[in-house]
Write a protein that holds these residues in place. Structure first.
Motif, mmCIF file in Angstrom:
data_model
loop_
_atom_site.group_PDB
_atom_site.id
_atom_site.type_symbol
_atom_site.label_atom_id
_atom_site.label_comp_id
_atom_site.label_asym_id
_atom_site.label_seq_id
_atom_site.Cartn_x
_atom_site.Cartn_y
_atom_site.Cartn_z
ATOM 1 N N PHE A 148 4.887 -62.248 18.460
ATOM 2 C CA PHE A 148 4.486 -63.447 19.198
ATOM 3 C C PHE A 148 3.615 -63.084 20.400
ATOM 4 O O PHE A 148 2.715 -63.844 20.785
ATOM 5 N N GLY A 149 3.866 -61.928 21.013
ATOM 6 C CA GLY A 149 3.032 -61.459 22.121
ATOM 7 C C GLY A 149 1.611 -61.171 21.664
ATOM 8 O O GLY A 149 0.643 -61.491 22.366
ATOM 9 N N ILE A 150 1.475 -60.561 20.477
ATOM 10 C CA ILE A 150 0.140 -60.304 19.926
ATOM 11 C C ILE A 150 -0.569 -61.622 19.623
ATOM 12 O O ILE A 150 -1.759 -61.795 19.916
ATOM 13 N N TRP A 151 0.177 -62.546 19.051
ATOM 14 C CA TRP A 151 -0.385 -63.867 18.743
ATOM 15 C C TRP A 151 -0.824 -64.573 20.028
ATOM 16 O O TRP A 151 -1.882 -65.182 20.099
ATOM 17 N N LEU A 152 0.015 -64.458 21.076
ATOM 18 C CA LEU A 152 -0.306 -65.048 22.375
ATOM 19 C C LEU A 152 -1.601 -64.442 22.924
ATOM 20 O O LEU A 152 -2.495 -65.164 23.349
ATOM 21 N N TYR A 153 -1.689 -63.124 22.903
ATOM 22 C CA TYR A 153 -2.882 -62.444 23.419
ATOM 23 C C TYR A 153 -4.135 -62.869 22.640
ATOM 24 O O TYR A 153 -5.195 -63.097 23.237
ATOM 25 N N THR A 154 -3.991 -62.972 21.319
ATOM 26 C CA THR A 154 -5.123 -63.392 20.486
ATOM 27 C C THR A 154 -5.586 -64.796 20.874
ATOM 28 O O THR A 154 -6.792 -65.042 21.027
ATOM 29 N N ASN A 155 -4.657 -65.705 21.029
ATOM 30 C CA ASN A 155 -5.025 -67.080 21.400
ATOM 31 C C ASN A 155 -5.640 -67.153 22.792
ATOM 32 O O ASN A 155 -6.572 -67.931 23.021
ATOM 33 N N ILE A 156 -5.141 -66.337 23.729
ATOM 34 C CA ILE A 156 -5.732 -66.308 25.073
ATOM 35 C C ILE A 156 -7.163 -65.766 24.988
ATOM 36 O O ILE A 156 -8.081 -66.302 25.612
ATOM 37 N N SER A 157 -7.349 -64.706 24.187
ATOM 38 C CA SER A 157 -8.688 -64.115 24.035
ATOM 39 C C SER A 157 -9.677 -65.102 23.414
ATOM 40 O O SER A 157 -10.861 -65.101 23.749
ATOM 41 N N LEU A 158 -9.178 -65.914 22.477
ATOM 42 C CA LEU A 158 -10.037 -66.896 21.811
ATOM 43 C C LEU A 158 -10.139 -68.208 22.584
ATOM 44 O O LEU A 158 -10.762 -69.160 22.117
ATOM 45 N N LYS A 159 -9.493 -68.230 23.749
ATOM 46 C CA LYS A 159 -9.475 -69.421 24.602
ATOM 47 C C LYS A 159 -8.918 -70.643 23.867
ATOM 48 O O LYS A 159 -9.416 -71.753 23.985
ATOM 49 N N GLU A 160 -7.867 -70.382 23.091
ATOM 50 C CA GLU A 160 -7.146 -71.429 22.362
ATOM 51 C C GLU A 160 -5.859 -71.751 23.114
ATOM 52 O O GLU A 160 -5.440 -71.025 24.020
ATOM 53 N N SER A 161 -5.201 -72.808 22.683
ATOM 54 C CA SER A 161 -3.903 -73.168 23.269
ATOM 55 C C SER A 161 -2.867 -72.088 22.917
ATOM 56 O O SER A 161 -2.820 -71.613 21.793
ATOM 57 N N PHE A 162 -2.031 -71.718 23.887
ATOM 58 C CA PHE A 162 -1.032 -70.663 23.645
ATOM 59 C C PHE A 162 0.379 -71.082 24.042
ATOM 60 O O PHE A 162 1.264 -70.251 24.200
ATOM 61 N N ALA A 163 0.619 -72.365 24.152
ATOM 62 C CA ALA A 163 1.936 -72.866 24.565
ATOM 63 C C ALA A 163 3.010 -72.522 23.532
ATOM 64 O O ALA A 163 4.130 -72.132 23.899
ATOM 65 N N ILE A 164 2.702 -72.665 22.255
ATOM 66 C CA ILE A 164 3.689 -72.378 21.201
ATOM 67 C C ILE A 164 4.099 -70.906 21.247
ATOM 68 O O ILE A 164 5.286 -70.577 21.182
ATOM 69 N N GLN A 165 3.110 -70.005 21.380
ATOM 70 C CA GLN A 165 3.411 -68.573 21.391
ATOM 71 C C GLN A 165 4.249 -68.188 22.613
ATOM 72 O O GLN A 165 5.194 -67.401 22.500
ATOM 73 N N LEU A 166 3.913 -68.748 23.743
ATOM 74 C CA LEU A 166 4.677 -68.477 24.965
ATOM 75 C C LEU A 166 6.104 -68.987 24.821
ATOM 76 O O LEU A 166 7.063 -68.296 25.177
ATOM 77 N N PHE A 167 6.246 -70.179 24.253
ATOM 78 C CA PHE A 167 7.578 -70.736 24.024
ATOM 79 C C PHE A 167 8.385 -69.836 23.081
ATOM 80 O O PHE A 167 9.564 -69.564 23.322
ATOM 81 N N LEU A 168 7.750 -69.367 21.992
ATOM 82 C CA LEU A 168 8.452 -68.507 21.033
ATOM 83 C C LEU A 168 8.856 -67.169 21.663
ATOM 84 O O LEU A 168 9.936 -66.641 21.368
ATOM 85 N N MET A 169 8.009 -66.618 22.526
ATOM 86 C CA MET A 169 8.371 -65.377 23.221
ATOM 87 C C MET A 169 9.586 -65.607 24.130
ATOM 88 O O MET A 169 10.508 -64.788 24.162
ATOM 89 N N LEU A 170 9.578 -66.713 24.851
ATOM 90 C CA LEU A 170 10.725 -67.023 25.720
ATOM 91 C C LEU A 170 11.984 -67.278 24.894
ATOM 92 O O LEU A 170 13.096 -66.922 25.309
ATOM 93 N N LEU A 171 11.801 -67.879 23.731
ATOM 94 C CA LEU A 171 12.934 -68.102 22.827
ATOM 95 C C LEU A 171 13.533 -66.772 22.363
ATOM 96 O O LEU A 171 14.758 -66.633 22.273
ATOM 97 N N MET A 172 12.694 -65.769 22.100
ATOM 98 C CA MET A 172 13.187 -64.444 21.696
ATOM 99 C C MET A 172 13.977 -63.792 22.838
ATOM 100 O O MET A 172 15.000 -63.142 22.602
ATOM 101 N N VAL A 173 13.524 -63.976 24.066
ATOM 102 C CA VAL A 173 14.276 -63.457 25.227
ATOM 103 C C VAL A 173 15.635 -64.145 25.292
ATOM 104 O O VAL A 173 16.664 -63.501 25.519
ATOM 105 N N ALA A 174 15.661 -65.459 25.057
ATOM 106 C CA ALA A 174 16.937 -66.193 25.062
ATOM 107 C C ALA A 174 17.849 -65.696 23.946
ATOM 108 O O ALA A 174 19.055 -65.510 24.163
ATOM 109 N N PHE A 175 17.290 -65.443 22.748
ATOM 110 C CA PHE A 175 18.098 -64.903 21.650
ATOM 111 C C PHE A 175 18.662 -63.539 22.009
ATOM 112 O O PHE A 175 19.791 -63.217 21.668
ATOM 113 N N TRP A 176 17.868 -62.727 22.703
ATOM 114 C CA TRP A 176 18.364 -61.416 23.099
ATOM 115 C C TRP A 176 19.569 -61.556 24.032
ATOM 116 O O TRP A 176 20.561 -60.853 23.884
#
Length: 166
Positions: free
Chosen positions: A105-133
């Motif tokens: 999800f971090g790679i996906w987030l970085y890709t979307n930031i680089s492409l200047k696309e929306s990255f809210a979903i990726q950021l949410f999924l990364m935070l969700l993984m931290v919560a699962f941990w």
């Protein structure tokens, strides 16, 4: 810096005994046949203590002892409390899955930031993984607290056996 047992999920201990390791290991072999409260398994210098199947629950601990010879009349006992190896493997697998997904999800987030696309979903999924941990960590802590009385039983049996065959 040493960690206290309050932080680690698998408590360890180490102490010296004034007896040869073969004498102590033979004591566990004798106790294996003299009692039915615990299952005692010996492989070389390693002794595994656990509860019989009918007394076990999901969080039941086991005690792994390694009894090494220091000299002619001295041994070192290394102990490690842990869950059933199957439970521990499952927890480690889940940790690796969560870590792998976090990286993906971090790679996906970085890709979307680089492409200047929306990255809210990726950021949410990364935070969700931290919560699962955190959920996995606290589940392990809860499991350890549920198994604590059994840890004391295993430790007491070990101490009695070592004291009797010293």
């Amino acid at each position: 810096m040493a960690l206290s047992n309050e932080v680690v999920l698998r408590p360890r201990f180490k102490f010296e005994v004034n007896a040869p390791n073969e004498q102590l290991l033979a004591g566990f072999e004798v106790e294996k046949n003299n009692q039915t409260e615990f299952i005692v398994t010996r492989v070389d210098d390693h002794v595994f203590l656990k509860f019989p199947k009918h007394k076990q629950h999901f969080w039941s601990p086991q005690l792994h002892l390694e009894i090494n010879e220091n000299g002619e009349h001295s041994s070192t006992v290394h102990g490690l409390f842990g869950p059933n190896p199957t439970v521990w493997t499952m927890f480690m697998f889940l940790h690796f899955v969560v870590a792998g997904l976090f990286i993906a999800f971090g790679i996906w987030l970085y890709t979307n930031i680089s492409l200047k696309e929306s990255f809210a979903i990726q950021l949410f999924l990364m935070l969700l993984m931290v919560a699962f941990w955190f959920v996995l960590y606290f589940a392990g802590r809860i499991g350890r607290s549920k198994g604590k009385p059994e840890m004391y039983e295993l430790h007491g049996f070990m101490k009695e056996t070592l004291r009797a065959y010293r």
